[in-house]
Design a protein around this motif. Structure first.
Motif, PDB file in Angstrom:
ATOM      1  N   HIS A 131      73.785   2.319  45.353  1.00 21.71           N
ATOM      2  CA  HIS A 131      73.093   1.522  45.394  1.00 21.71           C
ATOM      3  C   HIS A 131      72.751   0.023  44.126  1.00 21.71           C
ATOM      4  O   HIS A 131      71.804   0.339  43.592  1.00 21.71           O
ATOM      5  CB  HIS A 131      72.528   1.249  46.697  1.00 21.71           C
ATOM      6  CG  HIS A 131      73.243   1.536  48.054  1.00 21.71           C
ATOM      7  ND1 HIS A 131      73.975   1.326  48.745  1.00 21.71           N
ATOM      8  CD2 HIS A 131      72.833   2.867  48.463  1.00 21.71           C
ATOM      9  CE1 HIS A 131      74.567   2.092  49.276  1.00 21.71           C
ATOM     10  NE2 HIS A 131      73.415   3.236  49.649  1.00 21.71           N
ATOM     11  N   GLU A 132      73.183  -0.664  44.375  1.00 18.16           N
ATOM     12  CA  GLU A 132      72.597  -2.312  43.638  1.00 18.16           C
ATOM     13  C   GLU A 132      71.713  -2.804  44.486  1.00 18.16           C
ATOM     14  O   GLU A 132      72.505  -3.566  46.154  1.00 18.16           O
ATOM     15  CB  GLU A 132      73.722  -3.182  43.350  1.00 18.16           C
ATOM     16  CG  GLU A 132      74.769  -2.928  42.146  1.00 18.16           C
ATOM     17  CD  GLU A 132      76.040  -3.157  41.902  1.00 18.16           C
ATOM     18  OE1 GLU A 132      75.866  -4.284  41.065  1.00 18.16           O
ATOM     19  OE2 GLU A 132      76.839  -2.780  41.134  1.00 18.16           O
ATOM     20  N   VAL A 133      70.990  -3.115  44.342  1.00 15.36           N
ATOM     21  CA  VAL A 133      69.497  -4.305  45.259  1.00 15.36           C
ATOM     22  C   VAL A 133      69.516  -5.109  44.669  1.00 15.36           C
ATOM     23  O   VAL A 133      68.829  -4.905  43.991  1.00 15.36           O
ATOM     24  CB  VAL A 133      68.493  -2.429  46.341  1.00 15.36           C
ATOM     25  CG1 VAL A 133      67.925  -3.666  46.725  1.00 15.36           C
ATOM     26  CG2 VAL A 133      69.864  -1.804  46.497  1.00 15.36           C
ATOM     27  N   ALA A 134      68.987  -5.984  45.092  1.00 10.77           N
ATOM     28  CA  ALA A 134      68.743  -7.484  44.935  1.00 10.77           C
ATOM     29  C   ALA A 134      66.569  -7.410  45.303  1.00 10.77           C
ATOM     30  O   ALA A 134      66.843  -6.688  45.989  1.00 10.77           O
ATOM     31  CB  ALA A 134      69.612  -8.751  44.983  1.00 10.77           C
ATOM     32  N   ILE A 135      66.495  -8.064  44.644  1.00 14.08           N
ATOM     33  CA  ILE A 135      64.827  -7.924  45.234  1.00 14.08           C
ATOM     34  C   ILE A 135      65.053  -8.444  47.019  1.00 14.08           C
ATOM     35  O   ILE A 135      63.940  -8.598  47.493  1.00 14.08           O
ATOM     36  CB  ILE A 135      64.077  -8.946  44.425  1.00 14.08           C
ATOM     37  CG1 ILE A 135      62.015  -9.431  44.230  1.00 14.08           C
ATOM     38  CG2 ILE A 135      64.152 -10.431  44.198  1.00 14.08           C
ATOM     39  CD1 ILE A 135      61.771  -9.330  43.028  1.00 14.08           C
ATOM     40  N   THR A 136      66.105  -9.277  46.391  1.00  9.77           N
ATOM     41  CA  THR A 136      65.921 -10.591  48.029  1.00  9.77           C
ATOM     42  C   THR A 136      66.991  -9.424  48.927  1.00  9.77           C
ATOM     43  O   THR A 136      66.451  -9.806  50.669  1.00  9.77           O
ATOM     44  CB  THR A 136      66.762 -11.793  48.004  1.00  9.77           C
ATOM     45  OG1 THR A 136      67.500 -11.188  47.644  1.00  9.77           O
ATOM     46  CG2 THR A 136      66.101 -12.695  47.348  1.00  9.77           C
ATOM     47  N   ASP A 137      67.222  -8.378  49.480  1.00 11.86           N
ATOM     48  CA  ASP A 137      67.284  -7.361  49.916  1.00 11.86           C
ATOM     49  C   ASP A 137      66.266  -6.817  50.912  1.00 11.86           C
ATOM     50  O   ASP A 137      66.180  -5.949  50.898  1.00 11.86           O
ATOM     51  CB  ASP A 137      68.098  -6.150  49.867  1.00 11.86           C
ATOM     52  CG  ASP A 137      69.477  -6.072  48.903  1.00 11.86           C
ATOM     53  OD1 ASP A 137      70.254  -7.985  49.718  1.00 11.86           O
ATOM     54  OD2 ASP A 137      70.365  -6.111  47.724  1.00 11.86           O
ATOM     55  N   VAL A 138      65.226  -7.801  51.326  1.00 11.73           N
ATOM     56  CA  VAL A 138      64.475  -7.750  52.241  1.00 11.73           C
ATOM     57  C   VAL A 138      65.019  -6.359  53.702  1.00 11.73           C
ATOM     58  O   VAL A 138      64.507  -5.305  54.129  1.00 11.73           O
ATOM     59  CB  VAL A 138      63.763  -8.282  52.743  1.00 11.73           C
ATOM     60  CG1 VAL A 138      62.194  -8.244  53.827  1.00 11.73           C
ATOM     61  CG2 VAL A 138      63.173  -9.025  51.332  1.00 11.73           C
ATOM     62  N   GLU A 139      65.658  -6.613  54.170  1.00  7.49           N
ATOM     63  CA  GLU A 139      66.796  -6.457  54.982  1.00  7.49           C
ATOM     64  C   GLU A 139      67.365  -5.059  55.304  1.00  7.49           C
ATOM     65  O   GLU A 139      67.277  -3.519  54.991  1.00  7.49           O
ATOM     66  CB  GLU A 139      67.662  -7.617  56.516  1.00  7.49           C
ATOM     67  CG  GLU A 139      66.567  -8.140  57.288  1.00  7.49           C
ATOM     68  CD  GLU A 139      65.618  -7.306  57.954  1.00  7.49           C
ATOM     69  OE1 GLU A 139      66.009  -7.105  58.694  1.00  7.49           O
ATOM     70  OE2 GLU A 139      64.953  -8.697  58.484  1.00  7.49           O
TER      71      GLU A 139
END
Lengths: 749, 207
Positions: free
Chosen positions: A718-726
């Motif tokens: 997956h591509e995950v950003a630092i803001t993807d908290v949920e």
């Protein structure tokens, strides 16, 4: 390390860890399974007392390896800072108790999770050693600045002011660059109400008076080899002589070139001398020598002038610049005010579509232009008809009509193009193009490559890589000021279009980064983002097959090849991402504290329950720059994560070895989730191509799954950003659901 | 066309913006408009205007003198002040609209039978007589402004309203006969006269 190794574990019972977990059992796990020679508990390990406990053991008990079972490795880094030993952290707080609900029925799985994290940390610790600098070089304080325009001059002045000797190399015969020949500049101080005096002459004086700055005029770089802290730069002069400088770090301020207005036939630049670009107008203003600006064609005093904004920029048309040069609206306001200042009651009209006046004083300057009776008309010019007077045809966007105006002079607000060297990845772009159109585009870039500026003797090409539109930028959020060649900093309009003040700010930043790079290189420490990291890659020569994958795939061009084709690492060019480690098919590349083995040991030391226990295990490999912090934040927010997950932070997804995936599957893991940063065009990977490389490599993982007769859904990237908290925890929980659907792995022993 | 109009055309020949700056109340603000269009979007009556404020400002800069002074757009302004409250550049748009209306009237370019203009004139004349507005006479002047027949029709249509107002002592029929004035009527009148002289003087200077 020749000295005997001594392993010690420390279990923190603070932050609720003591209440939620059986600390006694954790201690037993650490000593019995983790083979720690000692294990101590403390009720608040990060307190002065707790830290002292560890320090005392290091001093008195000759502890060399420390396992701390407490919070995430991203927390309390100042407290748990023991540079003299190797250290691992078992994440029991953000990794376990904060992501699991507190209830009796969950107690068993929560404790299992904690025990596993202790086993993993102990196993990792066993296979690593404390990193230390290679001693490859000594401190070299010389800063090389390439380009003698306002950016380069600022970088030179700032670096010299900080006490560093500077070599300033300028291709032409004098300092000053493009701005040097300008009449005035955009104001940089309050009240921002009139064009300001050109700072260049004063700066040239300052440089000439500064004995720490050596200026090399009429010179170019014939050759740049080495690495930060030990660059050898051959400076060649026009006359044919050359000298070799020893340099610590480099600022590239090669500036910009004006857009070629002959590509705009509709505006008659080549047909009428009275159609000039904004760049050319400066010469007219200087030539006026304080009197009224005259027409180039007949020397008549100009009574009316029309500025055409966005000429050949912000446009998809063939031959136009697709981007906006940021400053051209401010430049036109400035130049319109030249006319108000020099030509008395001259009518000045600025035809704009979107007027953008960035910067602290931008809006004030715009108002000052309006106060001075510069007419701003929202309109798009379509044609300039030459003649004794020029006629500008335009569409008035407010009154919705096609109209025209007559004036003595037309100024085209054309854009800035970077003065960068050839893109080292131009060939790669051709090879990787997905369709014919893209390939043709890439081919054109390759064929029209400009001459080299740095002449780097790097395996991966002679100059800094381009980001977009030929600018030597890199991702500014992930990489403030950094380029993709360590110790070489692009500054000014070669990085992105900007005005003089922005260029000066940029140059100051780049000078400080260059100083930092030289100092870091002297200590053998990494640059951003793993600032201060002493570990660096080394390889087992007898195992190396000279396949060159590491030298090709390194995102920073850090690795050269020796005559036999073995990699040469150039520690101070390295960013310590481990992309080479993930690339190596024979797994011979490793860091002291991060290797195929350290992660493999973590994978193997998770307890895999028997199939009939119905407790799956999900391996999560999370990028430590974005995904892992996102998971930490999720834990802080109390977002639940499935109890089957075991998360291992990795330096970059690019460092992930395919062997971890196959070994995990062979060991009976039921699912694998890999989380990296956004890749490709709008990448957010701190190591630029790491995440993309991982995706490329993992696309072949299907074959492995096939041979093992496993379902392809078991491995996902997956591509995950630092803001993807949920979202980040949800991705792990989704895998748990998938496993439930397709059943447990048959590879449990 | 009035003499004044001819004089102004002569004087400002090609620069209507300068003419507006010199002669229109708050006209010096027109050049500061940045064409964002917030005023036009904020105007509750905007769709009834031929040219919303943003467009009027652009027309002034584009030298469209006849169109600007001949339009009845600025007469449509109800002084709700929405545009002033919202203008990011702080332009006194409502005041500029009134200034333009006054200027166009002074030059004799206001459209004939423009209702707001007509009402304004009636209101002004009424006010000048006694120094205060005589509401009964103001109403009657409005009813009968388009002739006697139309006036009777208007009065009959509002008959009930008038009766109720009288019952509620909101309207005094005796006001029809003269009506009362401010305490110092001649003082008031000379004050207004002086103000008019000053304004005329300004325009003459501009000539």
């Amino acid at each position: 390390m020749a000295d005997e190794k001594k392993f010690a574990g420390y279990v923190c019972t603070g932050c609720g860890l003591g209440e939620r977990l059986d600390a006694g059992q954790l201690e037993t796990t650490a000593t019995r399974d983790g083979k720690m020679q000692s294990c101590k508990q403390h009720e608040m390990l990060c307190s002065a007392e707790g830290v002292q406990l560890i320090k005392d053991d290091i001093a008195n008990e000759s502890v060399t390896h420390v396992m701390i079972a407490a919070c995430s490795k991203r927390a309390k880094v100042e407290a748990f800072n023991f540079p003299e030993v190797a250290m691992t952290r078992a994440n029991l707080r953000e990794g376990v108790i904060w992501v699991r609900p507190e209830s009796d029925e969950n107690q068993e799985t929560t404790q299992e999770m904690a025990d596993d994290y202790i086993r993993m940390a102990c196993a990792e610790l066993k296979s690593m050693s404390q990193p230390s600098a290679s001693g490859e070089q000594t401190l070299n304080k010389n800063i090389l600045v390439v380009g003698g325009g306002i950016t380069g001059m600022t970088a030179a002045i700032e670096a010299a002011a900080a006490g560093y000797p500077v070599h300033l190399v300028e291709k032409s015969g004098k300092l000053g660059g493009a701005l040097g020949s300008y009449y005035k500049v955009i104001p940089t101080r309050s009240p921002y109400d009139a064009p300001a005096e050109n700072p260049v002459p004063g700066m040239i004086e300052a440089i000439e008076a500064d004995d720490r700055i050596t200026v090399h005029l009429n010179s170019t770089l014939a050759k740049t080899e080495g690495a930060p802290g030990r660059f050898n730069v051959e400076v060649a002069t026009e006359s044919g002589s050359s000298e070799t400088l020893s340099i610590g770090a480099i600022v590239q301020a090669s500036g910009w070139k004006p857009y070629d207005a002959s590509q705009l036939p509709e505006f008659a630049h080549d047909k009428s001398a009275d159609v000039v670009t904004n760049h050319e107008l400066e010469a007219l203003a200087v030539a006026a020598n304080g009197g009224p600006i005259k027409r180039p064609s007949d020397g008549k005093e100009i009574k009316s002038v029309c500025f055409i904004q966005n000429a050949g920029q912000c446009s998809d048309k063939e031959g136009h610049l697709s981007y906006f040069s940021g400053v051209t609206d401010l430049v036109s306001i400035k130049q319109a005010m030249y006319f108000k200042e020099l030509n008395g009651d001259c009518d000045t009209t600025i035809l704009f579509d979107n007027l953008r006046t960035p910067g602290a004083g931008g809006e004030d300057f715009y108002r000052a232009g309006q106060q001075a009776m510069v007419t701003f008309s929202k309109g798009i010019a379509s044609e300039v008809m030459p003649g004794d007077s020029l006629t500008v045809k335009f569409e008035d966007k407010i009154l919705n009509e096609q109209t025209e105006m007559v004036c003595d002079l037309v100024v085209l607000a054309t854009g800035m193009e970077p003065n960068s060297g050839p893109d080292p990845y131009a060939q790669l772009m051709v090879d990787e193009a997905e369709d014919e159109e893209e390939k043709a585009k890439a081919q054109a870039i390759l064929e029209n490559a400009p001459p080299s500026i740095l002449n780097l003797q790097y395996r991966q090409g002679t100059d800094l890589p381009h980001l977009k539109n030929g600018f030597n930028d890199s991702h500014f959020i992930c990489f403030p000021y950094e380029t993709r060649r360590t110790g070489i900093y692009a500054a000014g309009p070669v990085r992105r279009p900007m005005d003089a003040q922005q260029a000066r700010d940029d140059a100051t930043g780049a000078a400080l980064k260059a100083i930092q790079a030289a100092e870091n290189a002297g200590l053998g420490r990494a640059a951003h983002p793993r600032s201060g990291d002493l570990s660096f890659p080394s390889f087992r020569k007898e195992g190396c097959t000279q396949c060159k994958r590491c030298t090709v795939e390194c995102p920073f061009g850090a690795i050269n090849e020796d005559e036999e084709g073995y990699p040469m690492y150039n520690e101070s060019r390295c960013r310590r991402c481990g992309t080479c480690m993930g690339a190596c098919p024979v797994r011979v590349i490793s860091f002291e504290n991060y290797s195929v083995e350290t992660v493999n040991q973590q994978i193997k030391n998770v307890e895999i329950p028997e199939e009939w226990d119905e407790k799956p295990r999900i391996l999560v490999l999370a990028c430590e720059n974005d995904a892992y912090p996102a998971l930490d934040q999720a834990a802080q927010a109390g977002v639940e994560i499935n109890p089957w997950a075991r998360v291992i932070p990795v330096r970059c997804l690019g460092s992930v070895s395919l062997s971890w995936v196959t070994d995990a599957l062979n060991n009976g893991y039921d699912g694998i989730v890999m989380m990296g940063c956004r890749r490709d065009d709008d990448y957010q990977c701190h190591f630029v191509r790491g995440s993309a490389m991982a995706a490329e490599r993992m696309s072949k993982v299907g074959d492995t799954l096939d041979t093992l007769n496993l379902e392809p859904e078991r491995v996902i990237l997956h591509e995950v950003a630092i803001t993807d908290v949920e979202r980040a925890p949800q991705l792990i929980n989704d895998m748990a659901e998938t496993v439930e659907k397709i059943g447990l792995s048959p590879f449990k022993f | 066309m009035s003499d004044l109009n001819t004089a102004m055309i002569e004087k400002y020949r090609s620069n209507f913006l300068k003419e507006v700056e010199a002669n229109v109340e708050e006209g010096e603000w027109v050049k500061m408009c940045m064409q964002c269009g917030v005023c036009s979007g904020s105007c509750p009556l905007g769709k009834h205007w031929d040219h919303p404020p943003q467009e009027i400002f652009m027309m002034i800069r584009a030298n469209k003198r006849d169109e600007v002074l001949g339009t009845d757009s600025m007469w449509m302004c109800t002084s709700c002040y929405n545009c002033i409250a919202r203008c990011p550049r702080g332009l006194p748009i409502t005041h500029i609209m009134h200034g333009l209306a006054v200027y166009s009237k002074r030059l004799g370019l206001t459209q004939k039978k423009q209702p707001t203009a007509e009402f304004s004139q009636i209101f002004w004349d009424n006010l000048m007589k006694k120094g205060r507005v005589n509401e009964l006479k103001l109403g009657l002047s409005m009813y009968f402004k388009d002739g006697f027949g139309q006036g009777v029709k208007n009065a009959m249509a509002n008959q009930k309203l008038g009766q109720n107002m009288m019952k509620a002592k909101r309207m005094n029929p005796m006001e029809f006969f003269g009506g009362h004035s401010v305490k110092d009527l001649s003082g008031f009148q000379s004050m207004v006269k002086k103000a008019q002289e000053i304004e005329e003087g300004n325009l003459k200077e501009a000539k």
